[in-house]
Design a protein around this motif. Structure first.
Motif, mmCIF file in Angstrom:
data_model
loop_
_atom_site.group_PDB
_atom_site.id
_atom_site.type_symbol
_atom_site.label_atom_id
_atom_site.label_comp_id
_atom_site.label_asym_id
_atom_site.label_seq_id
_atom_site.Cartn_x
_atom_site.Cartn_y
_atom_site.Cartn_z
ATOM 1 N N UNK A 36 89.974 160.950 96.707
ATOM 2 C CA UNK A 36 90.125 162.209 97.418
ATOM 3 C C UNK A 36 90.153 161.971 98.588
ATOM 4 N N UNK A 37 88.319 161.204 99.349
ATOM 5 C CA UNK A 37 88.436 161.413 100.702
ATOM 6 C C UNK A 37 90.031 161.271 101.531
ATOM 7 N N UNK A 38 90.699 159.371 101.400
ATOM 8 C CA UNK A 38 91.570 159.578 101.952
ATOM 9 C C UNK A 38 92.823 160.232 101.585
ATOM 10 N N UNK A 39 92.781 160.725 101.045
ATOM 11 C CA UNK A 39 93.801 162.441 100.714
ATOM 12 C C UNK A 39 93.455 163.781 101.094
ATOM 13 N N UNK A 40 92.294 164.078 101.631
ATOM 14 C CA UNK A 40 91.745 164.890 102.560
ATOM 15 C C UNK A 40 92.057 164.833 103.986
ATOM 16 N N UNK A 41 92.450 163.016 104.692
ATOM 17 C CA UNK A 41 92.550 162.668 105.921
ATOM 18 C C UNK A 41 94.171 162.755 105.490
ATOM 19 N N UNK A 46 88.734 169.723 91.252
ATOM 20 C CA UNK A 46 88.467 169.884 91.805
ATOM 21 C C UNK A 46 89.558 169.744 92.932
ATOM 22 N N UNK A 47 90.122 169.282 93.303
ATOM 23 C CA UNK A 47 90.500 167.933 94.697
ATOM 24 C C UNK A 47 92.396 169.587 94.057
ATOM 25 N N UNK A 48 93.027 169.458 92.897
ATOM 26 C CA UNK A 48 94.051 169.630 92.335
ATOM 27 C C UNK A 48 93.883 171.881 92.957
ATOM 28 N N UNK A 91 99.283 161.324 89.459
ATOM 29 C CA UNK A 91 100.251 160.794 90.728
ATOM 30 C C UNK A 91 99.657 160.365 92.548
ATOM 31 N N UNK A 92 98.817 161.743 92.600
ATOM 32 C CA UNK A 92 97.762 161.472 93.723
ATOM 33 C C UNK A 92 96.910 160.355 94.242
ATOM 34 N N UNK A 144 97.619 156.866 96.771
ATOM 35 C CA UNK A 144 96.409 156.415 97.846
ATOM 36 C C UNK A 144 96.903 154.847 97.764
ATOM 37 N N UNK A 145 96.981 154.680 96.542
ATOM 38 C CA UNK A 145 96.611 153.200 95.981
ATOM 39 C C UNK A 145 97.874 152.491 96.652
ATOM 40 N N UNK A 146 98.929 152.912 97.139
ATOM 41 C CA UNK A 146 100.717 152.262 97.515
ATOM 42 C C UNK A 146 100.095 152.122 99.283
#
Ligand SMILES: [Zn+2]
Length: 238
Positions: free
Chosen positions: A15-20, A172-174, A224-225, A229-231
């Protein structure tokens, strides 16, 4: 470390990588946390790391009463806030707070979030507002924030930013993604030329949304998110 803690660490690091990735990190000043299931502890970021450097193993563990495990630095504005919310809301397992430009612009709007998009209709009845009094470091202000959040999942912090809570990191992220996108739509619009959605339609839409989501896996967008991140940031799991 048990499997539940390891799982929570990986999801929160993702989730932190997604915020970035989405540019919602405010360099280092946004913050997010997640409770370790069936414990009195939550995890958050080490203050000072870029969100692109956050991994499962460098997250910090904190007792919900405020005791940090080990020698570490966390954002002083987030420290009391997250613990206060977890202590008052047993249904909350994850919290996100951001300072995006669009979120702050909407937070400063006298009318708050306008009912102008389908996305906003899903938020408005589940949204609280918290007046600005300065940087959130005073315990009594956190109590006021909790009162303004009530049992809701979305909170606009006036002149400051956005906050969402959920029963999982994905939720929370969605929720934050919903609120952020609703704010981005609003700042593209001119209030004098915008069609407002009526309260009746908002209620109708909430009902339709429930019907729609029963047939759809609510986890799907989060999965999906995570795949993204994995990729893009495979070392988040370290
Ligand atoms: Zn803040």
């Amino acid at each position: 470390m048990n499997n539940e803690e390891q799982h929570t660490r990986r999801q929160l690091a993702a989730a932190y990588r997604l915020l970035y990735h989405f540019g919602w990190d405010d360099l280092i000043y946004s913050h997010m946390s997640a409770k370790i299931p069936n414990t009195e502890y939550y995890l958050t970021n080490r203050f000072g790391l870029s969100f692109n450097e956050i991994t499962a193993s460098n997250l910090i563990k904190i007792n919900i009463n405020g005791e940090i495990i080990g020698e570490d630095t966390i954002n002083p504005a987030s420290f009391i806030l997250h613990g206060s919310i977890y202590r008052s809301r047993s249904d909350v397992d994850s919290i996100i707070h951001t300072h995006t430009k669009e979120g702050i612009a909407v937070s400063a709007d006298k009318d708050g979030l306008w009912p102008i998009s389908q996305r906003a209709t899903g938020i408005i009845k589940n949204l609280g507002y918290h007046e600005y009094r300065g940087i959130e470091i005073k315990e009594n202000e956190h109590q006021l924030l909790i009162k303004n959040l009530e049992q809701k999942n979305y909170l606009i912090l006036r002149n400051h930013g956005l906050l969402t809570v959920g029963n999982s990191i994905g939720q929370a992220f969605l929720y934050m993604r919903n609120l952020q996108l609703a704010c981005e739509i609003q700042v593209l619009c001119d209030r004098n030329r915008t069609i407002l959605i009526t309260d009746e339609i908002i209620e109708e839409n909430l009902q339709r949304s429930k019907e729609f989501h029963t047939s759809l896996n609510l986890q799907t967008p989060w999965l999906v998110l995570l795949k993204m991140v994995e990729r893009l940031y495979p070392n988040y799991k370290k």
